[in-house]
Design a protein around this motif. Structure first.
Motif, short mmCIF file in Angstrom:
data_model
loop_
_atom_site.label_atom_id
_atom_site.label_comp_id
_atom_site.label_asym_id
_atom_site.label_seq_id
_atom_site.Cartn_x
_atom_site.Cartn_y
_atom_site.Cartn_z
N GLY A 39 -12.37 -8.78 0.92
CA GLY A 39 -13.68 -8.24 0.59
C GLY A 39 -13.99 -6.87 1.16
O GLY A 39 -15.16 -6.50 1.26
N GLY A 40 -12.98 -6.09 1.55
CA GLY A 40 -13.24 -4.77 2.11
C GLY A 40 -12.41 -3.71 1.43
O GLY A 40 -12.31 -3.68 0.21
N ILE A 41 -11.81 -2.83 2.21
CA ILE A 41 -10.89 -1.82 1.67
C ILE A 41 -9.90 -1.47 2.77
O ILE A 41 -10.25 -1.37 3.95
CB ILE A 41 -11.62 -0.57 1.16
N GLY A 42 -8.64 -1.31 2.39
CA GLY A 42 -7.59 -1.03 3.35
C GLY A 42 -6.32 -1.74 2.94
O GLY A 42 -6.28 -2.42 1.91
N GLY A 43 -5.26 -1.57 3.74
CA GLY A 43 -4.00 -2.22 3.42
C GLY A 43 -3.16 -2.41 4.65
O GLY A 43 -3.50 -1.94 5.75
N GLY A 96 -5.08 -0.16 0.18
CA GLY A 96 -3.92 -0.92 -0.26
C GLY A 96 -2.94 -0.05 -1.03
O GLY A 96 -1.72 -0.22 -0.92
N TYR A 97 -3.46 0.87 -1.81
CA TYR A 97 -2.61 1.82 -2.54
C TYR A 97 -1.73 2.58 -1.56
O TYR A 97 -0.52 2.74 -1.77
CB TYR A 97 -3.52 2.77 -3.32
N GLN A 98 -2.32 3.04 -0.47
CA GLN A 98 -1.55 3.79 0.52
C GLN A 98 -0.55 2.91 1.26
O GLN A 98 0.49 3.40 1.71
CB GLN A 98 -2.48 4.46 1.52
N ALA A 99 -0.84 1.63 1.38
CA ALA A 99 0.12 0.73 2.03
C ALA A 99 1.44 0.74 1.28
O ALA A 99 2.52 0.83 1.90
CB ALA A 99 -0.44 -0.68 2.11
N ASN A 100 1.39 0.67 -0.04
CA ASN A 100 2.62 0.74 -0.83
C ASN A 100 3.19 2.15 -0.84
O ASN A 100 4.40 2.35 -0.71
CB ASN A 100 2.36 0.27 -2.26
N LEU A 101 2.33 3.14 -1.02
CA LEU A 101 2.79 4.52 -1.06
C LEU A 101 3.53 4.88 0.23
O LEU A 101 4.63 5.46 0.20
CB LEU A 101 1.59 5.44 -1.25
N ALA A 102 2.94 4.52 1.36
CA ALA A 102 3.51 4.87 2.65
C ALA A 102 4.75 4.06 2.98
O ALA A 102 5.75 4.59 3.48
CB ALA A 102 2.45 4.68 3.74
N GLU A 134 12.60 -14.87 4.94
CA GLU A 134 13.61 -14.24 4.07
C GLU A 134 13.13 -12.93 3.45
O GLU A 134 13.91 -12.21 2.85
CB GLU A 134 14.00 -15.21 2.95
N VAL A 135 11.83 -12.65 3.56
CA VAL A 135 11.27 -11.43 2.99
C VAL A 135 11.21 -10.37 4.08
O VAL A 135 10.67 -10.61 5.16
CB VAL A 135 9.87 -11.69 2.39
N ASP A 136 11.73 -9.19 3.80
CA ASP A 136 11.86 -8.16 4.83
C ASP A 136 10.54 -7.47 5.16
O ASP A 136 10.22 -7.25 6.32
CB ASP A 136 12.89 -7.11 4.38
N PHE A 137 9.79 -7.11 4.12
CA PHE A 137 8.52 -6.41 4.31
C PHE A 137 7.48 -7.01 3.37
O PHE A 137 7.76 -7.29 2.20
CB PHE A 137 8.67 -4.91 4.03
N ILE A 138 6.27 -7.20 3.89
CA ILE A 138 5.15 -7.72 3.10
C ILE A 138 4.02 -6.70 3.16
O ILE A 138 3.58 -6.33 4.26
CB ILE A 138 4.65 -9.07 3.63
N THR A 139 3.57 -6.25 2.01
CA THR A 139 2.39 -5.39 1.96
C THR A 139 1.24 -6.14 1.29
O THR A 139 1.44 -7.17 0.62
CB THR A 139 2.67 -4.09 1.18
N GLY A 140 0.04 -5.62 1.47
CA GLY A 140 -1.12 -6.23 0.84
C GLY A 140 -2.34 -5.35 1.04
O GLY A 140 -2.26 -4.25 1.59
N THR A 141 -3.46 -5.85 0.59
CA THR A 141 -4.70 -5.08 0.62
C THR A 141 -5.83 -5.89 1.21
O THR A 141 -5.82 -7.13 1.18
CB THR A 141 -5.07 -4.63 -0.81
N ALA A 198 -0.84 -8.40 -2.67
CA ALA A 198 -2.21 -7.94 -2.89
C ALA A 198 -3.09 -9.01 -3.53
O ALA A 198 -4.21 -9.28 -3.07
CB ALA A 198 -2.22 -6.67 -3.73
N HIS A 199 -2.60 -9.63 -4.61
CA HIS A 199 -3.41 -10.61 -5.34
C HIS A 199 -3.12 -12.04 -4.93
O HIS A 199 -3.75 -12.97 -5.47
CB HIS A 199 -3.18 -10.45 -6.84
N SER A 200 -2.20 -12.25 -3.99
CA SER A 200 -1.87 -13.61 -3.57
C SER A 200 -2.31 -13.91 -2.14
O SER A 200 -2.38 -15.07 -1.75
CB SER A 200 -0.37 -13.87 -3.72
#
Length: 394
Positions: A247-251, A112-118, A234-241, A212-214
């Motif tokens: 219950g895993g890891i990724g984004g 998820g960290y990389q999802a925002n970073l990238a 109305e939201v252009d881009f949605i990121t999350g984890t 991420a938390h929603s």
């Protein structure tokens, strides 16, 4: 000062704050019994700080999917998505996330960290502006730094401050990326998304929402704040984890903008990181199905959140401004927070301790993360211990 002297200063600061023998950060979990219980220091403890909102880490369907993937595809891809790391499962999960959000495209990342970073560093660059909420997650701050864009912070959830700063930009507001979060990880409050979208449209800017938390927490099908507010278009881009409700890891990042797929060719965190393991992808695909069908899980999650929030409020604790599965007790000093954190752990309750500068406004936090699979009896016990410890922080 030598290169390593600053690390000695960090060690000295930690020693001054923390009692001898207590490792607050990175405390070892010796065994995990379930989504809500584990062993620390040979004692059975209650997990109340894991972000496991839907309790899916021990879902039989997710575990079986992970086992099958390991059997069929091995333990890892050993390569990036741009090399040998795009398996059929990666592409399938991207399509399933795009369908889940009714969006045109999705890119899956290793964390998820990389999802925002990238995403942030790929969308914004030199000459652009990123306008971020002051309480944004570290991954957002780091993505902004990597982008090379001008970074402007506005006061947390303060729409007047956001508008003032957008207005000052003039024509530059058209090349501005506004970044907010569905539920903020420190205090558990929501972004005022309707107001943010209105400002975005007024100033012809672009909005990125981190769910991420929603994700899995808000909305009828768990899409997040975009679903709860009806503003997904109305939201252009949605990121999350994947590391919380799934219950895993990724984004991931989803969007209706056709340009999203071009991030694969310019975003260094995507290009130069090994792709998620087959087991991770398989368990996430299974979890996403459970999340979509998890109306009862979300109902129980919110029941638990209201129960604990109401109890702590009755006891006189200072809490975040609204009920959510992130319930933060706000303390004036690190010493108060440490005393409460240790008292809870001594009574078999594991929570998160958050100290400045990570905590907002110089405060310290003891943060609970409620899960759908916490029982009513467990919530009652937590309330009883918080009541016993009330005098510790007076």
């Amino acid at each position: 000062m030598s290169l390593l002297d600053k690390l000695d200063a960090v060690a000295a600061a930690r020693k001054a704050l923390l009692p001898e023998g207590i490792d607050v950060f990175g405390i070892p979990i010796e065994e995990v019994y379930s989504s809500t219980e584990a062993k620390i220091d040979d004692r059975r403890i209650l997990f109340l700080g894991t972000n496991n909102y839907l309790g899916l880490t021990f879902s039989p369907a997710c575990i079986q999917a992970a086992h099958d993937a390991i059997d069929n595809e091995g333990t890892g891809t050993t390569g990036s998505r741009m090399a040998n790391g795009s398996y059929a499962g990666h592409r399938a999960l991207e399509q399933e996330f795009a369908d889940f959000y009714c969006c045109n495209s999705c890119v899956v990342f290793t964390t998820g960290y990389q999802a925002n970073l990238a995403t942030i560093s790929g969308l914004a660059g030199a000459g652009d502006v990123v306008m971020i909420d002051g309480d944004s997650h570290a991954s957002i701050y780091d993505g902004c730094r990597l982008s090379g864009a001008e970074i402007i912070r506005f006061r947390h959830n303060d729409m007047a401050d956001l508008e003032k700063r957008l207005r000052r930009l003039g024509e530059r507001s058209r090349s501005t990326l506004i970044i907010v979060e569905g539920i903020y990880s420190m205090l558990g409050d929501r972004a005022p998304l309707a107001d943010i979208v209105s400002l975005k449209n007024t100033y012809n800017s672009t909005v990125l929402l981190d769910e991420a938390h929603s994700l899995g927490v808000l909305g009828e099908t768990g899409q997040g704040l975009v679903e709860e507010t009806g503003l997904i278009d109305e939201v252009d881009f949605i990121t999350g984890t994947f590391s919380k409700s799934l219950g895993g890891i990724g984004g991931y990042c989803v969007s209706n903008h056709s340009q999203l797929d071009q991030l694969r060719y310019i975003s260094r965190p995507y290009i130069f990181t090994a792709s998620p393991t087959p087991a991770t992808i398989a368990s996430t695909r299974a979890a996403l199905k459970l999340l979509q069908a998890g109306t009862e899980l979300r109902r129980q999650l919110w029941k638990n959140a209201h129960q604990l929030y109401s109890r702590l409020s009755e006891l006189g604790y200072q809490l975040g401004p609204e009920v959510s599965p992130v319930i933060a007790t706000i303390l004036d000093s690190p010493q108060q927070a440490l005393a409460l954190w240790k008292g809870l752990l001594d009574h078999g309750i594991y929570v998160n301790l958050i100290l400045p500068p990570a905590a907002p406004e110089g405060k310290s936090l003891v943060r609970c993360s409620v899960s759908a699979v916490h029982s009513g009896e467990q919530m009652d016990y937590v309330g009883e211990i918080f009541a016993e410890l009330r005098e510790v922080i007076q």
